[in-house]
Design an enzyme around this catalytic site. Structure first.
Site, mmCIF file in Angstrom:
data_model
loop_
_atom_site.group_PDB
_atom_site.id
_atom_site.type_symbol
_atom_site.label_atom_id
_atom_site.label_comp_id
_atom_site.label_asym_id
_atom_site.label_seq_id
_atom_site.Cartn_x
_atom_site.Cartn_y
_atom_site.Cartn_z
ATOM 1 N N ASP A 3 9.201 2.686 -0.130
ATOM 2 C CA ASP A 3 8.128 3.328 0.481
ATOM 3 C C ASP A 3 8.228 2.852 1.979
ATOM 4 O O ASP A 3 7.896 1.917 2.420
ATOM 5 C CB ASP A 3 6.913 2.980 0.074
ATOM 6 C CG ASP A 3 5.687 3.541 1.020
ATOM 7 O OD1 ASP A 3 6.020 4.239 1.840
ATOM 8 O OD2 ASP A 3 4.671 3.752 0.320
ATOM 9 N N TYR B 242 0.935 -1.104 -0.094
ATOM 10 C CA TYR B 242 -0.012 0.114 0.129
ATOM 11 C C TYR B 242 0.792 1.231 -0.180
ATOM 12 O O TYR B 242 1.785 1.228 0.905
ATOM 13 C CB TYR B 242 -0.709 0.011 1.291
ATOM 14 C CG TYR B 242 -1.629 1.142 1.421
ATOM 15 C CD1 TYR B 242 -2.797 1.482 0.687
ATOM 16 C CD2 TYR B 242 -1.389 2.138 2.573
ATOM 17 C CE1 TYR B 242 -3.606 2.563 0.662
ATOM 18 C CE2 TYR B 242 -2.386 3.178 2.596
ATOM 19 C CZ TYR B 242 -3.516 3.554 1.679
ATOM 20 O OH TYR B 242 -4.158 4.664 2.029
ATOM 21 N N LYS C 48 4.588 9.149 8.526
ATOM 22 C CA LYS C 48 4.028 8.504 10.067
ATOM 23 C C LYS C 48 5.110 9.032 11.091
ATOM 24 O O LYS C 48 4.946 10.112 11.646
ATOM 25 C CB LYS C 48 4.039 7.108 9.983
ATOM 26 C CG LYS C 48 2.940 6.605 9.075
ATOM 27 C CD LYS C 48 2.591 5.147 8.962
ATOM 28 C CE LYS C 48 0.936 5.028 8.155
ATOM 29 N NZ LYS C 48 0.985 4.629 7.156
HETATM 30 C C1 LIG Z 1 0.442 4.897 5.735
HETATM 31 C C2 LIG Z 1 1.104 4.673 4.405
HETATM 32 C C3 LIG Z 1 1.192 5.566 3.332
HETATM 33 C C4 LIG Z 1 0.195 6.400 3.249
HETATM 34 O O1 LIG Z 1 0.292 7.664 4.207
HETATM 35 P P1 LIG Z 1 -0.742 8.607 4.623
HETATM 36 O O2 LIG Z 1 -0.127 9.537 5.544
HETATM 37 O O3 LIG Z 1 -1.914 7.750 5.156
HETATM 38 O O4 LIG Z 1 -1.327 9.137 3.413
HETATM 39 C C5 LIG Z 1 1.812 5.182 2.446
HETATM 40 N N1 LIG Z 1 2.806 4.034 2.340
HETATM 41 C C6 LIG Z 1 2.829 3.171 3.312
HETATM 42 C C7 LIG Z 1 3.767 2.089 3.338
HETATM 43 C C8 LIG Z 1 1.963 3.533 4.537
HETATM 44 O O5 LIG Z 1 2.089 2.577 5.561
#
Ligand SMILES: *Cc1c(COP(=O)(O)O)cnc(C)c1O
Length: 427
Positions: free
Chosen positions: A238, A143, A266
């Site tokens: 990511d 994701y 995060k």
């Molecule tokens: C949470 C998450 C996102 C998206 O971040 P948001 O701040 O919710 O837009 C993208 N990539 C990964 C791996 C994530 O865990």
């Protein structure tokens, strides 16, 4: 007691879609009523009924030093009285960027955004602008937020173009996204072979947490690195979830593989809305105002968010922070595994640093399809028993859970004994 979760949920559903502002919060995967949180401190959250939970959601990752840490709160309060947003540069942006450059060897320039979604989306635009290619490769089950190009699943047949995984994403757009299988290098090789000289980047969660926690197999990320270099595509990690979470330097520190660009979020916002992209100057400076790839955000580099991020990094950068976190989380995971064995349930758990997974299957999954092969009915019952015991886990069998530096030995012991009772009950 003036209100209840039930009452607040029906009130919310009248004005908010599904009663929530992010789909998974609605408890659809576990059923029942979402808890409306009134406050959080340390390792705990309290709902509107005054019930206390040991929190393993950690706001989906950011709260690695616990909720409302005095150092973070003080930094936010001090920043707030200096103004909430300027729309002009502030010095804390440079300070936080300097920290990222010091932690990640390939990061020479940083661009802050307001969310991980924006970071991942902008990293892809940058990769396309830099390579002048349109296609991207992502992995089923990884994701990267809600940008259109990334809400794509595998088409029928391994080499088919991707198809939208959400209504509202044009098929024409999804066709530029090729979908491979995590921990299956051959699936990536096949896509490169089928689409020569047209792949801009491979985007991957190096230690996925969004199909529950899955470890990269030995050689997998190394293999991606080699394939990207060979085919002139950028490798984008990511690390929005894994960064500053599995280790200070993220999954790339754990596995020792260097991407061309990283996306963060995060933890670096310490609970405030933040995302970031980092990479070498030669790639990053393709972005506006220096290059042709447009990117902007009214609240990007927001002073409150920068202050919360800096204060959080202060807390987690000290010597031994991650060693201690890893050891305490291991204690929890060992206890959970023992409880599963004693209950005789197909159950397993694992972790890396402060990111963990529990699974209703005998061994931790190593692929997206294995992550789906869990006893979901058992998970649902277990989930609600744990909630009743005052333990708040992410409300989905395919999400990682999060440990913090303020979860105490007592919290761990309570969690393990609650798990033992709950696992016995669902056995
Ligand atoms: C949470 C998450 C996102 C998206 O971040 P948001 O701040 O919710 O837009 C993208 N990539 C990964 C791996 C994530 O865990």
């Amino acid at each position: 007691m003036t209100t209840s979760n039930e009452q607040e949920f029906s009130r919310a559903r009248k004005v908010l879609v599904g009663g929530v502002n992010s789909a998974v919060r609605a408890f659809r995967a576990v059923g029942g009523t979402p808890r409306f949180i009134a406050r959080a401190e340390g390792a705990y959250m309290w709902d509107v009924e005054g019930k206390r939970y040991i929190d393993y959601l950690g706001s989906w990752g950011p709260m690695i030093a616990g909720h409302s840490h005095p150092h973070v709160i003080q930094a936010v309060q001090q920043a707030a009285v200096r103004g909430l947003s300027y729309g002009a540069p502030n010095v804390m942006e440079s300070e936080l960027a300097e920290r990222l450059c010091a932690i990640f060897p390939q990061v020479e320039r940083v661009r802050f955004t307001s969310s991980g979604t924006e970071a991942a989306m902008s990293a892809i635009r940058l990769a396309r602008g830099y390579t002048k290619r349109d296609r991207i490769i992502k992995f089923e089950g990884c994701y990267h937020g809600t940008a259109d190009s990334l809400l794509v699943k595998a088409g029928s047949g391994a080499l088919a173009f991707g198809t939208p995984s959400s209504a509202g994403v044009p098929a024409d757009l999804a066709q530029h996204t090729l979908v491979a299988q995590f921990n299956d290098l051959a699936s990536v090789e096949a896509l490169f072979a089928a689409h020569p000289d047209s792949v801009a980047c491979v985007m991957v969660e190096p230690m996925p947490g969004n199909m529950n926690l899955i470890r990269p197999a030995a050689g997998f990320l190394e293999g991606l690195r080699e394939l990207c270099t060979r085919h002139g595509a950028l490798l984008i990690f990511d690390e929005v979830m894994s960064g500053f979470r599995v280790a200070l330097g993220g999954a790339q520190e754990v596995v020792g593989v260097q991407p061309d660009m990283s996306a963060f979020g995060k933890v670096i916002g310490g609970g405030m809305p933040v995302g970031a992209i980092g990479g070498p100057a030669a790639i990053m400076e393709m972005m506006a105002p220096l290059g042709p790839v447009y990117q902007a955000g009214t609240l990007s580099g927001n002073p409150i968010a920068m202050a919360a991020g800096l204060a959080t990094l202060d807390l987690i950068s000290g010597p031994g922070f991650f060693d201690t976190l890893h050891r305490s989380c291991a204690q929890l995971v060992d206890g959970l595994n023992a409880a599963g064995r004693e209950a005789g349930v197909a159950f397993s758990a694992q972790h890396q640093g402060g990111m963990a997974g529990l699974y209703f299957r005998a061994t931790p999954p190593t692929s997206f399809s294995e992550a789906q092969q869990q006893d979901l009915e058992r998970f649902k019952r277990f989930y609600h028993l744990m909630l009743a015991e005052g333990v708040y886990l992410p409300p989905s069998p395919v999400e990682a859970f999060f440990f913090s530096s303020v979860h105490s030995d007592d919290d761990i012991a309570h969690t393990v004994s609650a798990a033992r009772r709950s696992l016995d009950a669902v056995a």
